[in-house]
Write an enzyme that holds these catalytic residues in place. Structure first.
Site, PDB file in Angstrom:
ATOM      1  NE  ARG A 104      -2.409   1.126   3.621  1.00  0.00           N
ATOM      2  CZ  ARG A 104      -3.164   1.281   4.706  1.00  0.00           C
ATOM      3  NH1 ARG A 104      -4.477   1.351   4.583  1.00  0.00           N
ATOM      4  NH2 ARG A 104      -2.608   1.351   5.899  1.00  0.00           N
ATOM      5  CB  THR A 108      -2.033   7.147  -3.319  1.00  0.00           C
ATOM      6  OG1 THR A 108      -1.471   5.819  -3.389  1.00  0.00           O
ATOM      7  CG2 THR A 108      -1.088   8.124  -3.987  1.00  0.00           C
ATOM      8  CG  ASP A 200       1.647  -3.432   8.909  1.00  0.00           C
ATOM      9  OD1 ASP A 200       1.996  -4.598   8.640  1.00  0.00           O
ATOM     10  OD2 ASP A 200       1.641  -2.506   8.078  1.00  0.00           O
ATOM     11  CG  ASP A 203       5.259  -3.797  10.038  1.00  0.00           C
ATOM     12  OD1 ASP A 203       5.971  -4.233   9.116  1.00  0.00           O
ATOM     13  OD2 ASP A 203       4.935  -2.597  10.130  1.00  0.00           O
TER      14      ASP A 203
END
Length: 209
Positions: A104, A108, A200, A203
């Site tokens: 990602r 944006t 996340d 992660d």
């Protein structure tokens, strides 16, 4: 029209609580994601067709049920989707595994594709796309579009948690794809993260920041 199934089994919800906990380390996080994926696979494959086959037990011949028709493929969206593969392969060891790499863009929030490797006969397989998080839906939409371009015809999406915005985006873009989720969370925040979410997933799976 897409079918959205929330799999609220007590064991799944129990394990999901530990997955969400910020104090859960990478090893336990990986183990828990794998376990929840295995449990979810029961529901995702519930309507797979069966056929009668004749076998011989140590006692006599008999007719039993086995999976019929198409073979299966598991396609994780890299990186985080990898954490769900081993749990599914425990139940479906003959499934082939493809990979779609996307990340990602932090500005944006749009997905960027960087890798795609699929079984040559993907069009003949029941495809289950895995990704722990369904946030904006952008990565899942693009991954499913890519699969369709490569010939896939029967696709299901399996996620641990999802934001309502992501569910709507995927079902609007791909109304022929059923979606399976362990928990539908409250919303997305301004950074595009699911609230309350789990942080996340990539992660936390791999111990990176």
């Amino acid at each position: 029209m897409s079918k959205v199934t929330q799999i609220g089994h007590p064991l799944i919800l129990h394990k999901l609580s530990f997955i969400r906990d910020k104090h859960t380390g990478s090893k336990d996080f990986r183990d828990l994601v794998e376990e929840v994926a295995m449990l979810m696979a029961y529901e995702v494959t519930r309507d797979f067709p069966l056929e009668d086959v004749e076998i011989e037990t140590p006692i006599c011949k008999t007719t039993c049920k086995m999976l019929a028709g198409k073979k299966m493929a598991i396609v994780p969206i890299l990186r985080a989707g990898l954490g769900m593969v081993d749990g599914m392969l425990r139940l479906i060891p003959a499934a082939k595994v493809g990979h779609i790499g996307m990340y990602r863009d932090e500005v944006t929030l749009k997905p960027v594709e960087y890798f795609c490797k699929l079984p040559a006969d993907i069009g003949e397989r029941e495809v289950i796309v895995t990704d722990p998080m369904l946030a904006t839906g952008g990565s899942a939409i693009d991954a499913i579009s890519l699969l369709k371009q490569r010939g896939a015809k029967s696709i299901r999406l399996m996620c641990l948690i999802a934001a309502p915005e992501g569910i709507k985006a995927v079902t609007d873009a791909h109304p022929d794809v059923d979606v399976y989720i362990a928990s539908i969370d409250e919303k997305l925040n301004e950074q595009g993260y699911i609230v309350p979410g789990l942080g996340d997933a990539g992660d936390r799976l791999f111990g990176t920041k």
